[in-house]
Design a protein around this motif. Sequence first.
Motif, PDB file in Angstrom:
ATOM      1  N   ALA A 230      55.829   3.435  -2.724  1.00 43.38           N
ATOM      2  CA  ALA A 230      57.057   2.663  -2.552  1.00 43.38           C
ATOM      3  C   ALA A 230      56.819   1.228  -3.024  1.00 43.38           C
ATOM      4  O   ALA A 230      55.815   0.604  -2.687  1.00 43.38           O
ATOM      5  N   TYR A 231      57.754   0.735  -3.791  1.00 45.84           N
ATOM      6  CA  TYR A 231      57.627  -0.619  -4.342  1.00 45.84           C
ATOM      7  C   TYR A 231      57.487  -1.652  -3.226  1.00 45.84           C
ATOM      8  O   TYR A 231      56.690  -2.586  -3.312  1.00 45.84           O
ATOM      9  N   THR A 232      58.273  -1.472  -2.156  1.00 47.08           N
ATOM     10  CA  THR A 232      58.246  -2.436  -1.058  1.00 47.08           C
ATOM     11  C   THR A 232      56.875  -2.468  -0.379  1.00 47.08           C
ATOM     12  O   THR A 232      56.416  -3.520   0.062  1.00 47.08           O
ATOM     13  N   THR A 233      56.215  -1.331  -0.300  1.00 50.97           N
ATOM     14  CA  THR A 233      54.891  -1.292   0.318  1.00 50.97           C
ATOM     15  C   THR A 233      53.877  -2.054  -0.518  1.00 50.97           C
ATOM     16  O   THR A 233      53.020  -2.777   0.016  1.00 50.97           O
ATOM     17  N   VAL A 234      53.960  -1.909  -1.832  1.00 52.63           N
ATOM     18  CA  VAL A 234      53.047  -2.636  -2.717  1.00 52.63           C
ATOM     19  C   VAL A 234      53.252  -4.141  -2.563  1.00 52.63           C
ATOM     20  O   VAL A 234      52.297  -4.913  -2.466  1.00 52.63           O
ATOM     21  N   LEU A 235      54.509  -4.562  -2.519  1.00 51.92           N
ATOM     22  CA  LEU A 235      54.797  -5.989  -2.350  1.00 51.92           C
ATOM     23  C   LEU A 235      54.250  -6.508  -1.022  1.00 51.92           C
ATOM     24  O   LEU A 235      53.668  -7.595  -0.948  1.00 51.92           O
ATOM     25  N   GLN A 236      54.430  -5.734   0.032  1.00 57.52           N
ATOM     26  CA  GLN A 236      53.946  -6.155   1.339  1.00 57.52           C
ATOM     27  C   GLN A 236      52.430  -6.276   1.343  1.00 57.52           C
ATOM     28  O   GLN A 236      51.860  -7.222   1.896  1.00 57.52           O
ATOM     29  N   LEU A 237      51.765  -5.320   0.720  1.00 57.33           N
ATOM     30  CA  LEU A 237      50.302  -5.378   0.665  1.00 57.33           C
ATOM     31  C   LEU A 237      49.818  -6.570  -0.162  1.00 57.33           C
ATOM     32  O   LEU A 237      48.831  -7.216   0.192  1.00 57.33           O
ATOM     33  N   MET A 238      50.509  -6.845  -1.271  1.00 58.58           N
ATOM     34  CA  MET A 238      50.145  -8.019  -2.064  1.00 58.58           C
ATOM     35  C   MET A 238      50.224  -9.278  -1.221  1.00 58.58           C
ATOM     36  O   MET A 238      49.354 -10.157  -1.289  1.00 58.58           O
ATOM     37  N   ASP A 239      51.259  -9.363  -0.408  1.00 55.90           N
ATOM     38  CA  ASP A 239      51.423 -10.528   0.464  1.00 55.90           C
ATOM     39  C   ASP A 239      50.286 -10.618   1.474  1.00 55.90           C
ATOM     40  O   ASP A 239      49.691 -11.680   1.679  1.00 55.90           O
ATOM     41  N   LEU A 240      49.952  -9.494   2.111  1.00 55.88           N
ATOM     42  CA  LEU A 240      48.881  -9.495   3.102  1.00 55.88           C
ATOM     43  C   LEU A 240      47.533  -9.851   2.487  1.00 55.88           C
ATOM     44  O   LEU A 240      46.751 -10.629   3.053  1.00 55.88           O
ATOM     45  N   VAL A 241      47.257  -9.276   1.324  1.00 58.97           N
ATOM     46  CA  VAL A 241      45.977  -9.538   0.657  1.00 58.97           C
ATOM     47  C   VAL A 241      45.909 -10.981   0.202  1.00 58.97           C
ATOM     48  O   VAL A 241      44.870 -11.643   0.317  1.00 58.97           O
ATOM     49  N   ASN A 242      47.027 -11.494  -0.316  1.00 62.18           N
ATOM     50  CA  ASN A 242      47.054 -12.880  -0.777  1.00 62.18           C
ATOM     51  C   ASN A 242      46.772 -13.848   0.371  1.00 62.18           C
ATOM     52  O   ASN A 242      46.158 -14.905   0.166  1.00 62.18           O
ATOM     53  N   LYS A 243      47.217 -13.480   1.595  1.00 62.04           N
ATOM     54  CA  LYS A 243      46.964 -14.328   2.768  1.00 62.04           C
ATOM     55  C   LYS A 243      45.623 -14.012   3.427  1.00 62.04           C
ATOM     56  O   LYS A 243      45.282 -14.615   4.438  1.00 62.04           O
ATOM     57  N   GLN A 244      44.896 -13.041   2.850  1.00 63.05           N
ATOM     58  CA  GLN A 244      43.622 -12.589   3.421  1.00 63.05           C
ATOM     59  C   GLN A 244      43.801 -12.196   4.890  1.00 63.05           C
ATOM     60  O   GLN A 244      43.066 -12.638   5.781  1.00 63.05           O
ATOM     61  N   ALA A 245      44.788 -11.351   5.101  1.00 60.00           N
ATOM     62  CA  ALA A 245      45.064 -10.852   6.452  1.00 60.00           C
ATOM     63  C   ALA A 245      43.892 -10.013   6.957  1.00 60.00           C
ATOM     64  O   ALA A 245      43.030  -9.581   6.188  1.00 60.00           O
ATOM     65  N   GLU A 246      43.863  -9.785   8.252  1.00 60.45           N
ATOM     66  CA  GLU A 246      42.811  -8.964   8.840  1.00 60.45           C
ATOM     67  C   GLU A 246      42.862  -7.547   8.250  1.00 60.45           C
ATOM     68  O   GLU A 246      43.940  -6.998   7.998  1.00 60.45           O
TER      69      GLU A 246
END
Length: 430
Positions: A230-246
């Motif tokens: 899902a496109y939305t899932t990829v975008l969400q993961l990009m955001d989390l990775v960019n913020k270096q989430a846990e």
Amino acid sequence: MQSPPEPATQTPDSVPPDSAAEDGYTYIARQPIVDRQQQIVGYELLSRASATSTQAPSTHTRVSDATFLFNALSNITSENLFGDKLAFINVRLEDLSGEHFDIVYPERIVLEVPRAAGDDPQSIAEAVPRMQELRERGFRLAAGTFAAASAYAAWMPALNYLKIDVKALPPGIVPALRRKTEQFHQLKFIAEKVESVEAFREYHESGFHYFQGYYFARPQTVSAKVFNPAYTTVLQLMDLVNKQAEVPRIEEVLKRDPALSFKLLRYINSSGFGLMSEINSFRHAVMILGYKKLFRWLVLLMATTPGNSTAPAIARTAITRGRMMEHMMQGSLSADDADNAFIVGVFSMLDVMLGVPLDKALEEISLSDPIVMALKHRHGAYGPYLQIAEACERQNWDDVDLQIRLLGLSRKRVSAAHLEALAWAENLGI
């Protein structure tokens, strides 16, 4: 002499039925390279547009090369393409420092470096430090017969292989080639376009180390069904990775999308990635990849994923904005700022992608204040760059000129960033 090896067996979905061809599959051809005992030591990998195509697509860009590597590792996988052998991949001279090489494990990759246009001395010289850096990272390098010319003398210490088109060789030239390269002990000769037993015997007796051509096998197309997340899932993961989430938070999102999880585990467990043991945990996969490499992988995944609910035109516009903003900020601000600019550009159409008001869309993901300010109000560090990208889309040059004067940018730089971003998005095939 042994008889030539049988062509490698195709994987179960190597050639899909005609009804499925060209739709939902990715295709890569491979041709074996054998040693003096006719044992396979590697494969040259070749891009294909379909199961029946015999030629590589005419367009050859950094983006198409990145997509090619992504498809090889994340869709088809290295096991189905080259297993524990070497993979020979054609690259562009100007892209030797490309970030797309970050997603591959270099130890079994051979980059085939092309001839400089017009044998331009500046292009040849500029390639040398890039080639040396690639060698230091573990890549191997190959070039054609042209590299034996005096103009390319600076390349020779970096090359591992000289690929020689034996059908184009003048009679009696091999001894001269050997004398000219004898000081480079690391250099191995590969005879290309070997199409008969007579040719194999001739160049075997001449001391060539490896051989490639129709006498052994024609290029064989391997394919795989592409499972799109899902496109939305990829975008969400990009955001989390960019913020270096846990890592547990990233793992939680990964588990929601089977297609995305499948692609990630297939990529990281690919023999081309170079791990000694299989990774079965999403948490372990994220930790092994690291944030930077995972982010780059997600960018490529987003850019090469068709068939999502988001209209292709919208996805292309969003990606073009992000790429343009990233390019405008490179060199003048930090690398982190350039990465954030890419996120701002892509997320600037989040409301259209998700079909909800922007405020509602932003509730689903946690973003830094400067990014939110740019998205909501077109203000802050990134807002003016987003305004420029949007004005370029509308061809409103008065607004473009106003913003570039405020930022101290040149019209030439903005135009170059816009054209590069348009070409990048176009070549992604979105």
